[in-house]
Design an enzyme around this catalytic site. Structure first.
Site, PDB file in Angstrom:
ATOM      1  N   CYS A  52      -5.027  -3.237   3.362  1.00 35.43           N
ATOM      2  CA  CYS A  52      -4.847  -2.925   4.782  1.00 35.43           C
ATOM      3  C   CYS A  52      -5.937  -3.571   5.643  1.00 35.43           C
ATOM      4  O   CYS A  52      -6.062  -4.779   5.682  1.00 35.43           O
ATOM      5  CB  CYS A  52      -4.780  -1.410   4.980  1.00 35.43           C
ATOM      6  SG  CYS A  52      -4.151  -0.912   6.603  1.00 35.43           S
ATOM      7  N   LYS A  58     -10.071   0.879  -3.050  1.00 39.34           N
ATOM      8  CA  LYS A  58     -10.496   0.363  -1.753  1.00 39.34           C
ATOM      9  C   LYS A  58     -11.943   0.740  -1.446  1.00 39.34           C
ATOM     10  O   LYS A  58     -12.338   1.899  -1.574  1.00 39.34           O
ATOM     11  CB  LYS A  58      -9.569   0.887  -0.652  1.00 39.34           C
ATOM     12  CG  LYS A  58      -9.837   0.277   0.721  1.00 39.34           C
ATOM     13  CD  LYS A  58      -8.842   0.793   1.755  1.00 39.34           C
ATOM     14  CE  LYS A  58      -9.073   0.136   3.113  1.00 39.34           C
ATOM     15  NZ  LYS A  58      -8.152   0.664   4.141  1.00 39.34           N
ATOM     16  N   GLU A  85       0.842  -1.202   0.000  1.00 43.70           N
ATOM     17  CA  GLU A  85       0.000   0.000   0.000  1.00 43.70           C
ATOM     18  C   GLU A  85       0.879   1.254   0.000  1.00 43.70           C
ATOM     19  O   GLU A  85       1.841   1.350   0.741  1.00 43.70           O
ATOM     20  CB  GLU A  85      -0.873  -0.008   1.256  1.00 43.70           C
ATOM     21  CG  GLU A  85      -1.780   1.192   1.428  1.00 43.70           C
ATOM     22  CD  GLU A  85      -2.513   1.181   2.758  1.00 43.70           C
ATOM     23  OE1 GLU A  85      -3.565   1.829   2.859  1.00 43.70           O
ATOM     24  OE2 GLU A  85      -2.024   0.518   3.707  1.00 43.70           O
TER      25      GLU A  85
END
Length: 508
Positions: free
Chosen positions: A381, A326, A263
């Protein structure tokens, strides 16, 4: 049992739960923590049950979430811990009601734990499903349960085991002592619930893919405030990838089928008109030299005003070929609920913009140089702890799960260890390999049985190389997982209806 003893028992149960998770990893203490709350609330008033649950939550979450104070400061960390503790408080009150006759009720109590964890996972502001019971069991023989009934079902099994042990202890401690044989049976049943799942198969066969994952670490003077010159992070990843290409060329490293960066690996926007050409030009030498696709994380504004947390695929000779945005944004990290109120807790509040959420599950088809195509399931994440995020990509045909993350927000605390443990549990839940790749660590290549290979330390540069099996077979958890919470709700509802129709009995 007097109320001070109940509260002390609950507080110690919270400490036990904290120690069950990484980096302490004393997984049997999760059973102890659940059993402690069962005993503390059996025969207690609802008021005492609420207080007992609150104390358990505070002594569990406050030390566990200390990493949240790394940049944000003490007030947000304490507020987060206190808010999280309200859920075990409600659980304590519910357990006191369900166990008002003074007897520990393991099945109903375990179902109530499932409902508490679900509520904390979806509320408020989308919830925060961190520190669920199942994520403490990455090294436990009971982990095998997760492939049958999902993370929620594993949490049920942990709470049920703790409840059985609590009931056995309650029987032995009764005055006069009674049913020692039954207590022994309960203890044996609890041991069986823990040990028997180790006999369940954890298949690891599959078409192998050679993976190289790059952990670049933070450059000197670089912090999450992004004070370094733009492109500094990207330089780390391009240079390490180009070095890998040199090693492959001279025969000192195997040629990867797929290269993965974490990320935020690119701090130049690879999709915005003003920086796209420069960003992609910097990435291409390593991609072309390896003749392998690179999948990487980046922040991108594109042509809009809000940042987007993205994963991009770069193909040799093509540039950016596919993207994922995301979906499940972390409250207070990627969006700021109650911003006017939060400003009183931390100066960081207005440094955090409201990011733009994606809409499509993170399934990405990546063509390999040998002609194969691998379907990746992406969870950026904290998405790895969100049940629907992982379930959707597996249902979409993902053969390999990828968790690109940073962890730089959280310093040298336990967050990174807790994070990779969640990825290990997901690997077993769905029978998939997982590449857990972090900017600063802890990273690892995880096989479908939950074993971590090439595990890295925090704040180090590392190149993870290895073969992982691609798998597409379903585990029962894919089907049963969505039904665990409704089933738990039905168990609790029936128990509550039983309280209404039964004549109340005095508590112990």
């Amino acid at each position: 049992m007097r109320w001070p003893i109940r509260l002390l028992l609950a507080a110690l149960g919270g400490v036990a739960l904290y120690l069950a998770f990484p980096s302490h990893d004393i997984w049997p203490l999760a059973l102890v923590g659940c059993g402690a709350l069962a005993l503390a609330t059996a025969g207690a008033s609802v008021r005492v049950g609420l207080a007992a649950g609150l104390l358990l939550g505070l002594t569990w979450y406050t030390p566990m979430f200390v990493w949240a104070s790394t940049y944000a400061g003490s007030l947000p960390w304490l507020a987060m811990s206190a808010a999280s503790a309200l859920y075990p408080a409600a659980l304590g009150g519910l357990l006191a009601l369900l166990q008002r006759d003074g007897r520990v009720r393991p099945v109903v109590g375990a179902a109530a734990w499932v409902l508490m964890e679900y509520a904390r996972s979806v509320t408020p502001f989308g919830g925060f499903p961190w520190a669920r019971l199942g994520f403490s069991q990455a090294d436990s023989p009971q982990l095998g349960v997760v492939a049958l009934v999902s993370v929620a079902g594993l949490g049920f099994a942990v709470a049920l085991t703790g409840g059985l042990l609590a009931l056995a202890l309650q029987l032995l401690a009764g005055r006069p002592r009674r049913r020692p044989a039954l207590a022994a049976v309960l203890a044996v049943l609890a041991a069986g619930l823990v040990l028997a799942p180790s006999a369940l198969p954890r298949p690891v066969e599959g078409d192998p893919v050679q993976v190289a994952a790059v952990q670049g670490d933070l450059p000197p003077d670089f912090t999450r405030t992004l004070t370094a010159e733009r492109g500094t992070m990207l330089e780390r990843y391009t240079s390490m990838t180009e070095q890998l290409a040199e090693d492959v060329a001279d025969g000192t490293a195997p040629a990867p089928d797929l290269v993965l960066w974490p990320e935020g690996a690119s701090d130049l926007d690879p999709l915005a008109p003003g920086s796209r050409e420069e960003a992609v030009a910097r990435m291409r030498p390593g991609v072309e030299a390896l003749d392998a696709p690179v999948v990487l994380g980046a922040t991108s504004y594109g042509t809009g005003d809000a940042p987007r947390n993205m994963v991009l695929e770069l193909q040799p000779g093509q540039g950016v070929d596919d993207t994922y945005q995301k979906i499940y944004l972390a409250p207070f990290g990627e969006r700021m609920p109650l911003r006017p109120v939060m400003r009183h807790l931390s100066d960081w509040v207005d440094r955090i913009p409201d990011w733009e959420a994606g809409t499509e599950p993170g399934v990405m088809d990546v063509a390999l140089a040998d002609g194969r195509e691998v379907r990746l399931g992406l969870g950026i994440c904290f998405e790895v702890v969100v049940d629907t995020a992982v379930r959707d990509v597996v249902a979409g045909g993902a053969e390999l799960l990828v968790v690109p993350t940073s962890n730089a927000w959280f310093g040298e605390g336990d967050e990174a260890a807790q994070h990779i443990a969640a990825s290990r549990v997901r690997a077993v839940e769905y029978g998939r390999s997982v590449v857990h790749i972090s900017n600063v660590g802890i990273s690892g290549l995880i096989s479908p049985d939950g074993t971590v290979h090439e595990r890295t330390g925090l704040f180090t540069q590392a190149l993870l190389e290895g073969q992982l099996p691609l798998r597409s077979a379903s585990t029962p958890a894919e089907t049963t997982g969505p039904w665990v919470v409704p089933a738990a709700a039905a168990v609790v509802l029936v128990a509550l209806l039983g309280l209404v129709v039964r004549r109340p009995r005095s508590g112990s």
